[in-house]
Design a protein around this motif. Structure first.
Motif, PDB file in Angstrom:
ATOM      1  N   MET A  22       0.831  -1.199   0.000  1.00  0.00           N
ATOM      2  CA  MET A  22       0.000   0.000   0.000  1.00  0.00           C
ATOM      3  C   MET A  22       0.870   1.255   0.000  1.00  0.00           C
ATOM      4  SD  MET A  22      -2.952   1.009   2.672  1.00  0.00           S
ATOM      5  CE  MET A  22      -3.704   2.614   2.660  1.00  0.00           C
ATOM      6  N   LEU A  23       1.935   1.249   0.787  1.00  0.00           N
ATOM      7  CA  LEU A  23       2.842   2.395   0.822  1.00  0.00           C
ATOM      8  C   LEU A  23       3.500   2.612  -0.533  1.00  0.00           C
ATOM      9  CD1 LEU A  23       4.528   1.878   4.299  1.00  0.00           C
ATOM     10  CD2 LEU A  23       2.881   3.628   3.655  1.00  0.00           C
ATOM     11  N   GLU A  24       3.910   1.528  -1.181  1.00  0.00           N
ATOM     12  CA  GLU A  24       4.506   1.644  -2.520  1.00  0.00           C
ATOM     13  C   GLU A  24       3.509   2.239  -3.500  1.00  0.00           C
ATOM     14  OE1 GLU A  24       6.512  -1.652  -4.445  1.00  0.00           O
ATOM     15  OE2 GLU A  24       7.181  -2.343  -2.487  1.00  0.00           O
ATOM     16  N   GLY A  25       2.260   1.783  -3.432  1.00  0.00           N
ATOM     17  CA  GLY A  25       1.229   2.299  -4.316  1.00  0.00           C
ATOM     18  C   GLY A  25       0.983   3.783  -4.097  1.00  0.00           C
ATOM     19  N   VAL A  26       0.974   4.205  -2.844  1.00  0.00           N
ATOM     20  CA  VAL A  26       0.757   5.619  -2.522  1.00  0.00           C
ATOM     21  C   VAL A  26       1.913   6.454  -3.060  1.00  0.00           C
ATOM     22  CG1 VAL A  26       0.683   7.267  -0.613  1.00  0.00           C
ATOM     23  CG2 VAL A  26      -0.696   5.209  -0.525  1.00  0.00           C
ATOM     24  N   ARG A  27       3.132   5.979  -2.847  1.00  0.00           N
ATOM     25  CA  ARG A  27       4.295   6.728  -3.348  1.00  0.00           C
ATOM     26  C   ARG A  27       4.270   6.830  -4.868  1.00  0.00           C
ATOM     27  NH1 ARG A  27       7.542   3.482   0.654  1.00  0.00           N
ATOM     28  NH2 ARG A  27       7.495   4.745   2.521  1.00  0.00           N
ATOM     29  N   SER A  28       3.889   5.751  -5.523  1.00  0.00           N
ATOM     30  CA  SER A  28       3.813   5.764  -6.988  1.00  0.00           C
ATOM     31  C   SER A  28       2.736   6.726  -7.466  1.00  0.00           C
ATOM     32  CB  SER A  28       3.524   4.364  -7.518  1.00  0.00           C
ATOM     33  OG  SER A  28       4.555   3.486  -7.167  1.00  0.00           O
ATOM     34  N   ALA A  29       1.586   6.720  -6.791  1.00  0.00           N
ATOM     35  CA  ALA A  29       0.494   7.628  -7.169  1.00  0.00           C
ATOM     36  C   ALA A  29       0.918   9.084  -7.000  1.00  0.00           C
ATOM     37  CB  ALA A  29      -0.749   7.333  -6.330  1.00  0.00           C
ATOM     38  N   LEU A  30       1.622   9.388  -5.926  1.00  0.00           N
ATOM     39  CA  LEU A  30       2.089  10.757  -5.707  1.00  0.00           C
ATOM     40  C   LEU A  30       3.114  11.160  -6.758  1.00  0.00           C
ATOM     41  CD1 LEU A  30       2.454  10.751  -1.830  1.00  0.00           C
ATOM     42  CD2 LEU A  30       0.783  11.999  -3.177  1.00  0.00           C
ATOM     43  N   ALA A  31       4.021  10.244  -7.107  1.00  0.00           N
ATOM     44  CA  ALA A  31       5.030  10.539  -8.127  1.00  0.00           C
ATOM     45  C   ALA A  31       4.377  10.780  -9.483  1.00  0.00           C
ATOM     46  CB  ALA A  31       6.036   9.398  -8.207  1.00  0.00           C
ATOM     47  N   SER A  65      -6.793  19.146  -7.248  1.00  0.00           N
ATOM     48  CA  SER A  65      -7.851  18.835  -6.285  1.00  0.00           C
ATOM     49  C   SER A  65      -7.917  17.337  -6.002  1.00  0.00           C
ATOM     50  CB  SER A  65      -9.209  19.326  -6.792  1.00  0.00           C
ATOM     51  OG  SER A  65      -9.643  18.536  -7.875  1.00  0.00           O
ATOM     52  N   HIS A  66      -7.442  16.509  -6.953  1.00  0.00           N
ATOM     53  CA  HIS A  66      -7.446  15.065  -6.746  1.00  0.00           C
ATOM     54  C   HIS A  66      -6.134  14.552  -6.167  1.00  0.00           C
ATOM     55  CE1 HIS A  66     -11.308  14.792  -8.374  1.00  0.00           C
ATOM     56  NE2 HIS A  66     -11.011  14.760  -9.647  1.00  0.00           N
ATOM     57  N   ARG A  67      -5.274  15.470  -5.764  1.00  0.00           N
ATOM     58  CA  ARG A  67      -3.989  15.053  -5.198  1.00  0.00           C
ATOM     59  C   ARG A  67      -4.261  14.248  -3.939  1.00  0.00           C
ATOM     60  NH1 ARG A  67       1.155  15.319  -5.211  1.00  0.00           N
ATOM     61  NH2 ARG A  67       2.384  15.763  -3.368  1.00  0.00           N
ATOM     62  N   PRO A  68      -3.684  13.069  -3.849  1.00  0.00           N
ATOM     63  CA  PRO A  68      -4.013  12.198  -2.707  1.00  0.00           C
ATOM     64  C   PRO A  68      -3.330  12.621  -1.413  1.00  0.00           C
ATOM     65  CG  PRO A  68      -2.502  11.104  -4.193  1.00  0.00           C
ATOM     66  CD  PRO A  68      -2.834  12.416  -4.827  1.00  0.00           C
ATOM     67  N   GLY A  69      -3.701  13.796  -0.897  1.00  0.00           N
ATOM     68  CA  GLY A  69      -3.119  14.267   0.358  1.00  0.00           C
ATOM     69  C   GLY A  69      -3.508  13.375   1.522  1.00  0.00           C
ATOM     70  N   LEU A  70      -4.715  12.833   1.474  1.00  0.00           N
ATOM     71  CA  LEU A  70      -5.164  11.927   2.524  1.00  0.00           C
ATOM     72  C   LEU A  70      -4.268  10.689   2.555  1.00  0.00           C
ATOM     73  CD1 LEU A  70      -7.281  10.966   4.615  1.00  0.00           C
ATOM     74  CD2 LEU A  70      -8.535   9.987   2.715  1.00  0.00           C
ATOM     75  N   LEU A  71      -3.925  10.206   1.373  1.00  0.00           N
ATOM     76  CA  LEU A  71      -3.064   9.030   1.303  1.00  0.00           C
ATOM     77  C   LEU A  71      -1.672   9.334   1.835  1.00  0.00           C
ATOM     78  CD1 LEU A  71      -4.065   7.605  -2.190  1.00  0.00           C
ATOM     79  CD2 LEU A  71      -4.749   6.777   0.037  1.00  0.00           C
ATOM     80  N   GLU A  72      -1.207  10.567   1.631  1.00  0.00           N
ATOM     81  CA  GLU A  72       0.096  10.952   2.165  1.00  0.00           C
ATOM     82  C   GLU A  72       0.112  10.807   3.681  1.00  0.00           C
ATOM     83  OE1 GLU A  72       2.355  14.362  -0.345  1.00  0.00           O
ATOM     84  OE2 GLU A  72       0.537  14.924   0.687  1.00  0.00           O
TER      85      GLU A  72
END
Length: 80
Positions: A22-31, A65-72
């Motif tokens: 999940m952490l890898e996925g979040v980092r990839s989505a942010l990148a 607006s869709h930046r996954p800040g919650l996921l961060e």
């Protein structure tokens, strides 16, 4: 009343692996989000005022607006 059994080691290991994925996925989505925003900014710098520039600005606002800040914040809280 019977005591509850401690979690089995396999379950704990699987949970840690899922957390790491999940952490890898979040980092990839942010990148990916950062890369798309950078590309839009680059295009905006070369686009003259008009309909196309307005569309790019709208797309940029939507991406921000869709930046996954919650996921961060979740990924920070879930560091293994």
């Amino acid at each position: 009343m019977p005591k509850s059994k401690p979690p089995r080691r396999r379950k704990i290991r699987r949970g840690n692996e899922l957390r790491a994925l999940m952490l890898e996925g979040v980092r990839s989505a942010l990148a990916l989000n950062d890369a798309v925003l950078a590309k839009i900014d680059e295009l905006l710098s070369r686009t003259p005022p008009g309909r196309q520039r307005t569309e790019l600005l709208t797309l940029r606002a939507e991406m921000k607006s869709h930046r996954p800040g919650l996921l961060e914040s979740r990924s920070d809280a879930m560091t293994p």
